[in-house]
Design a protein around this motif. Structure first.
Motif, PDB file in Angstrom:
ATOM      1  N   GLN A  93       0.824  -1.195   0.000  1.00  0.00           N
ATOM      2  CA  GLN A  93       0.000   0.000   0.000  1.00  0.00           C
ATOM      3  C   GLN A  93       0.866   1.256   0.000  1.00  0.00           C
ATOM      4  N   LYS A  94       0.392   2.303  -0.671  1.00  0.00           N
ATOM      5  CA  LYS A  94       1.108   3.569  -0.723  1.00  0.00           C
ATOM      6  C   LYS A  94       1.391   4.083   0.688  1.00  0.00           C
ATOM      7  N   GLY A  95       2.604   4.522   0.915  1.00  0.00           N
ATOM      8  CA  GLY A  95       2.966   5.086   2.206  1.00  0.00           C
ATOM      9  C   GLY A  95       3.692   4.125   3.123  1.00  0.00           C
ATOM     10  N   GLN A  96       3.773   2.842   2.750  1.00  0.00           N
ATOM     11  CA  GLN A  96       4.394   1.867   3.653  1.00  0.00           C
ATOM     12  C   GLN A  96       5.896   2.095   3.828  1.00  0.00           C
ATOM     13  N   GLU A  97       6.584   2.489   2.764  1.00  0.00           N
ATOM     14  CA  GLU A  97       8.011   2.775   2.912  1.00  0.00           C
ATOM     15  C   GLU A  97       8.220   4.006   3.792  1.00  0.00           C
ATOM     16  N   ASP A  98       7.343   5.002   3.665  1.00  0.00           N
ATOM     17  CA  ASP A  98       7.418   6.169   4.546  1.00  0.00           C
ATOM     18  C   ASP A  98       7.205   5.754   5.995  1.00  0.00           C
ATOM     19  N   ARG A  99       6.238   4.852   6.210  1.00  0.00           N
ATOM     20  CA  ARG A  99       5.962   4.380   7.571  1.00  0.00           C
ATOM     21  C   ARG A  99       7.186   3.671   8.146  1.00  0.00           C
ATOM     22  N   MET A 100       7.811   2.804   7.341  1.00  0.00           N
ATOM     23  CA  MET A 100       8.986   2.070   7.813  1.00  0.00           C
ATOM     24  C   MET A 100      10.146   3.008   8.120  1.00  0.00           C
ATOM     25  N   ASN A 101      10.365   3.993   7.250  1.00  0.00           N
ATOM     26  CA  ASN A 101      11.456   4.933   7.470  1.00  0.00           C
ATOM     27  C   ASN A 101      11.198   5.802   8.701  1.00  0.00           C
ATOM     28  N   ALA A 102       9.951   6.269   8.851  1.00  0.00           N
ATOM     29  CA  ALA A 102       9.592   7.057  10.035  1.00  0.00           C
ATOM     30  C   ALA A 102       9.766   6.230  11.298  1.00  0.00           C
ATOM     31  N   ASN A 103       9.347   4.985  11.225  1.00  0.00           N
ATOM     32  CA  ASN A 103       9.486   4.074  12.367  1.00  0.00           C
ATOM     33  C   ASN A 103      10.949   3.915  12.755  1.00  0.00           C
ATOM     34  N   LYS A 280      12.629  -1.472  28.139  1.00  0.00           N
ATOM     35  CA  LYS A 280      11.334  -0.983  27.668  1.00  0.00           C
ATOM     36  C   LYS A 280      11.376   0.536  27.621  1.00  0.00           C
ATOM     37  N   ARG A 281      10.889   1.102  26.509  1.00  0.00           N
ATOM     38  CA  ARG A 281      10.778   2.549  26.392  1.00  0.00           C
ATOM     39  C   ARG A 281       9.337   2.909  26.003  1.00  0.00           C
ATOM     40  N   VAL A 282       8.826   3.988  26.570  1.00  0.00           N
ATOM     41  CA  VAL A 282       7.429   4.363  26.411  1.00  0.00           C
ATOM     42  C   VAL A 282       7.310   5.771  25.842  1.00  0.00           C
ATOM     43  N   ILE A 283       6.421   5.929  24.869  1.00  0.00           N
ATOM     44  CA  ILE A 283       6.121   7.235  24.287  1.00  0.00           C
ATOM     45  C   ILE A 283       4.703   7.620  24.684  1.00  0.00           C
ATOM     46  N   ASN A 284       4.569   8.608  25.555  1.00  0.00           N
ATOM     47  CA  ASN A 284       3.252   9.140  25.900  1.00  0.00           C
ATOM     48  C   ASN A 284       2.784  10.007  24.726  1.00  0.00           C
ATOM     49  N   LEU A 285       1.630   9.675  24.172  1.00  0.00           N
ATOM     50  CA  LEU A 285       1.174  10.328  22.948  1.00  0.00           C
ATOM     51  C   LEU A 285       0.597  11.716  23.181  1.00  0.00           C
ATOM     52  N   GLN A 286       0.583  12.162  24.434  1.00  0.00           N
ATOM     53  CA  GLN A 286       0.188  13.537  24.715  1.00  0.00           C
ATOM     54  C   GLN A 286       1.389  14.442  24.983  1.00  0.00           C
ATOM     55  N   THR A 287       2.484  13.900  25.513  1.00  0.00           N
ATOM     56  CA  THR A 287       3.567  14.746  26.014  1.00  0.00           C
ATOM     57  C   THR A 287       4.947  14.472  25.427  1.00  0.00           C
ATOM     58  N   VAL A 289       8.272  13.950  23.119  1.00  0.00           N
ATOM     59  CA  VAL A 289       8.812  14.661  21.972  1.00  0.00           C
ATOM     60  C   VAL A 289       8.553  13.925  20.661  1.00  0.00           C
ATOM     61  N   LEU A 290       8.348  12.607  20.728  1.00  0.00           N
ATOM     62  CA  LEU A 290       8.095  11.808  19.524  1.00  0.00           C
ATOM     63  C   LEU A 290       6.607  11.626  19.211  1.00  0.00           C
ATOM     64  N   LYS A 291       5.728  12.315  19.916  1.00  0.00           N
ATOM     65  CA  LYS A 291       4.290  12.075  19.756  1.00  0.00           C
ATOM     66  C   LYS A 291       3.821  12.323  18.319  1.00  0.00           C
ATOM     67  N   THR A 292       4.317  13.395  17.675  1.00  0.00           N
ATOM     68  CA  THR A 292       3.887  13.706  16.311  1.00  0.00           C
ATOM     69  C   THR A 292       4.279  12.590  15.353  1.00  0.00           C
ATOM     70  N   GLU A 293       5.506  12.096  15.477  1.00  0.00           N
ATOM     71  CA  GLU A 293       5.974  11.028  14.599  1.00  0.00           C
ATOM     72  C   GLU A 293       5.182   9.744  14.812  1.00  0.00           C
ATOM     73  N   LEU A 294       4.907   9.415  16.084  1.00  0.00           N
ATOM     74  CA  LEU A 294       4.161   8.184  16.362  1.00  0.00           C
ATOM     75  C   LEU A 294       2.730   8.278  15.862  1.00  0.00           C
ATOM     76  N   MET A 295       2.097   9.446  15.975  1.00  0.00           N
ATOM     77  CA  MET A 295       0.733   9.584  15.461  1.00  0.00           C
ATOM     78  C   MET A 295       0.721   9.468  13.939  1.00  0.00           C
ATOM     79  N   TYR A 296       1.746   9.981  13.291  1.00  0.00           N
ATOM     80  CA  TYR A 296       1.880   9.818  11.843  1.00  0.00           C
ATOM     81  C   TYR A 296       1.981   8.337  11.479  1.00  0.00           C
ATOM     82  N   ILE A 297       2.806   7.596  12.217  1.00  0.00           N
ATOM     83  CA  ILE A 297       2.976   6.160  11.974  1.00  0.00           C
ATOM     84  C   ILE A 297       1.670   5.411  12.239  1.00  0.00           C
TER      85      ILE A 297
END
Length: 350
Positions: A93-103, A280-287, A289-297
């Protein structure tokens, strides 16, 4: 060397602030819609999603979800399970390489590099004799990043789907279209470092054992393996909880382990490695620094999981799917987090 087993490093946002310039250059998707919340809430009654939160809609392995049209590539983890494995991500699907690179770049920032300290401290990647294997390399972002940083070492990336670059790549990189479950065409004891990551939705319990057995065979005595997996059961509101439980139920139906991320030390140990580091590392999706990238993914991931969404929510139209996606993305952004587990093991010398 002292063991670092079972280190639970719950990451906070300030710890990655210094890494932000990497992301500023890495994410060029041009859509910052997740940087700020819209003023108007989605005017959809969430009860249609929440009402089934307690249901366990488990059945036999999904057939409609796995139906493949004539000429459509099969995306299963191995040929022996082509008709029953949980096909969550549409690789083409379109966007999968972008998703992998962002990840890739998000995980690099989250874990302060492409490998844990145990690997960094014990392998000389500046040596021309060092051989590295990336199993399931996807778009090749991790391996090309590593190869650029360490031009003397030799890197091999394999994947059953050839999304990796065919022409433009560092001179010390070799990509091959291969499936680890069908066996690897490498001699025993070839690689100093083997990586496998993000296979939770691809492997059954049996396939985890099969793939690690093959990885162990090609790892040199004293060599290392690194596994990294996303946590499937993320916390959140009722919408998030409903979706998570439905996905976990389907995974169990297909003999996949929703909790494998918490068992990585046991997984490498059962394969014969000595587990040395588990974080284990955790990304809080409200606070975070990586929240924008994770929401994009997450947004791209949900789009690529359309067949799964149609199945678990019994929807039939694109309009219904898009409405459901908006509700889910908003709920993740408002109430949830995303966690990742990384483990390193070493193959004994004898």
């Amino acid at each position: 060397m002292g063991s670092k087993l079972s280190v639970n490093a719950h990451d906070s946002s300030h710890s990655t602030n210094r890494k932000r310039p990497i992301l500023a250059n890495a994410f060029k998707h041009g859509n910052n819609s997740f940087d700020k919340r819209p003023n108007d809430k989605i005017s959809v009654d969430k009860r249609s999603i929440e009402k089934s939160s307690g249901e366990k809609r488990c059945s036999a392995p999904i057939s409609r979800l796995n139906s493949i049209k004539d000429g459509e590539p099969r995306l299963s983890a191995g040929s022996s399970t082509a008709d029953t494995s949980l096909l969550c991500f549409n690789t083409f699907q379109k966007g999968q390489e972008d998703r992998m690179n962002a990840n890739h770049f998000a995980l690099k920032v989250l874990f302060d590099g492409n490998m844990l300290d145990t690997v960094k401290d014990n392998i000389d990647f500046h040596s021309s004799s060092v051989q590295v294997l990336d199993i399931g390399c996807g778009s090749g972002s991790w391996i090309m990043d590593m190869a650029t940083e360490y031009p003397s070492a030799q890197f091999t990336g394999i994947d059953q789907v050839a999304l990796f670059p065919h022409d433009i790549r560092p001179a010390n990189v070799l990509f091959q279209k291969r499936d680890v479950l069908l066996g690897l065409d490498f001699e025993d004891n070839t690689f100093d470092f083997v990586q496998m990551r993000l296979f939770s939705l691809a492997f059954t319990r049996t396939q985890w054992a099969e793939s690690l057995k093959e990885a162990y065979r090609v790892t040199k005595p004293g060599g290392y393996i690194q596994l990294l997996e996303v946590q499937i059961r993320d916390p959140g509101d009722e919408v998030v909880h409903t979706f998570v439980e439905k996905v976990c139920c389907l995974m169990e139906s297909n003999d996949q382990d929703p909790e494998v991320c918490k068992k990585l030390s046991a997984v490498v140990s059962e394969a014969g490695y000595e587990p040395l580091e588990d974080i284990k590392r955790v990304i809080n999706l409200q606070t975070h620094v990586l929240k924008t990238e994770l929401m994009y993914i997450i947004d791209i991931s949900i789009e690529s999981c359309k067949r799964l969404m149609f199945e678990v929510y019994d929807i039939e139209s694109e309009e219904a799917f898009q409405e459901l996606k908006r509700i889910y993305v908003e709920s993740r952004m408002d109430s949830s987090e995303s966690a990742f587990h990384c483990c390193v093991g070493r193959k004994p010398f004898s």
